[in-house]
Write an enzyme that holds these catalytic residues in place. Sequence first.
Site, PDB file in Angstrom:
ATOM      1  N   GLY A 166       0.854  -1.185   0.000  1.00  0.00           N
ATOM      2  CA  GLY A 166       0.000   0.000   0.000  1.00  0.00           C
ATOM      3  C   GLY A 166       0.883   1.225   0.000  1.00  0.00           C
ATOM      4  O   GLY A 166       1.877   1.276  -0.728  1.00  0.00           O
TER       5      GLY A 166
ATOM      6  N   GLU B 155       9.046  -6.571 -10.128  1.00  0.00           N
ATOM      7  CA  GLU B 155       7.963  -7.452  -9.700  1.00  0.00           C
ATOM      8  C   GLU B 155       8.307  -8.905 -10.027  1.00  0.00           C
ATOM      9  O   GLU B 155       8.834  -9.213 -11.086  1.00  0.00           O
ATOM     10  CB  GLU B 155       6.661  -7.014 -10.360  1.00  0.00           C
ATOM     11  CG  GLU B 155       6.231  -5.647  -9.872  1.00  0.00           C
ATOM     12  CD  GLU B 155       4.902  -5.193 -10.433  1.00  0.00           C
ATOM     13  OE1 GLU B 155       4.400  -5.850 -11.358  1.00  0.00           O
ATOM     14  OE2 GLU B 155       4.387  -4.175  -9.943  1.00  0.00           O
TER      15      GLU B 155
ATOM     16  N   HIS C 124       8.887  -2.782  -6.868  1.00  0.00           N
ATOM     17  CA  HIS C 124       8.229  -2.453  -8.147  1.00  0.00           C
ATOM     18  C   HIS C 124       9.200  -1.757  -9.103  1.00  0.00           C
ATOM     19  O   HIS C 124       8.809  -0.882  -9.872  1.00  0.00           O
ATOM     20  CB  HIS C 124       7.014  -1.543  -7.915  1.00  0.00           C
ATOM     21  CG  HIS C 124       5.952  -2.104  -7.045  1.00  0.00           C
ATOM     22  ND1 HIS C 124       5.056  -3.064  -7.472  1.00  0.00           N
ATOM     23  CD2 HIS C 124       5.624  -1.836  -5.749  1.00  0.00           C
ATOM     24  CE1 HIS C 124       4.217  -3.354  -6.475  1.00  0.00           C
ATOM     25  NE2 HIS C 124       4.547  -2.630  -5.424  1.00  0.00           N
TER      26      HIS C 124
ATOM     27  N   SER D  19       5.942  -5.152  -1.230  1.00  0.00           N
ATOM     28  CA  SER D  19       5.793  -3.739  -1.604  1.00  0.00           C
ATOM     29  C   SER D  19       6.166  -2.854  -0.419  1.00  0.00           C
ATOM     30  O   SER D  19       7.301  -2.871   0.027  1.00  0.00           O
ATOM     31  CB  SER D  19       4.372  -3.487  -2.118  1.00  0.00           C
ATOM     32  OG  SER D  19       4.254  -2.210  -2.697  1.00  0.00           O
ATOM     33  N   ALA D  20       5.227  -2.099   0.141  1.00  0.00           N
ATOM     34  CA  ALA D  20       5.539  -1.264   1.309  1.00  0.00           C
ATOM     35  C   ALA D  20       6.087  -2.104   2.454  1.00  0.00           C
ATOM     36  O   ALA D  20       6.971  -1.667   3.199  1.00  0.00           O
ATOM     37  CB  ALA D  20       4.293  -0.505   1.753  1.00  0.00           C
TER      38      ALA D  20
END
Length: 238
Positions: A90, A194, A159, A122-123
């Site tokens: 997020g 990714e 990413h 991700s985060a």
Amino acid sequence: MSNKRILALSSSRAGQSGYLETAVPLINDLLGNQSCTVAFIPFAAVDGDYAAYTEKVQAALPAAYQLLTVTQSHAAAIVKEADVIMVGGGNTFKLLHDLYTTHVLDLIRDKVNAGTPYIGWSAGANITGATISTTNDMPIINPGSFAALRFFSFQINPHYQQIQVAGFHGETRDQRLTEFLLLHPAAHVIALPEGTALRLANGRLLVAGQGEAALLSNRDNSLVKTALPAGADLSYLL
């Protein structure tokens, strides 16, 4: 030898794969098939629908992993009792802000340093590094500090992609990361496209997943990029 077990995934999807489809084999490899309780931290979700986020993640994982939603009001209690800590993606600034305001950042660090497995994408991967200064996210809220979990001394850029779009005059990802390295010339950035991940277990830090990661560093004020294929050993960076 360190007993930390960490899986830092670039993303929840790769290409046209389903949600966490490419991550599940790596998660299973880290945790094994035994039943365990997982403190799932959904703070990076800006909409605040943590129950829906947890349900989505639970549906993608084997039933042996029982997810417990970490909320602002019960964060410390859930994190303390869980067998595994998992942090979803997020907005990285929102995630770190909430970890600070719930006073669990140090608790997570201590548990993982003592051997509790940590999985983040991700985060959730970004905060495993020294700071969140190489996130791709907008600073929609002030976390109070950019200092993150510091499991790794280097920076992470999830990413990651290096694309030059015709007619677009903004910075590319490499240009953005070069700006960081110009101001922090001794730093290193691990760029994770990714489908790639970092896996730390048994004192060895390896590139995992599918595809090729990269190590970005500064040499004489110029960007140096070193390709990191799956299986590359980065233990020297620990």
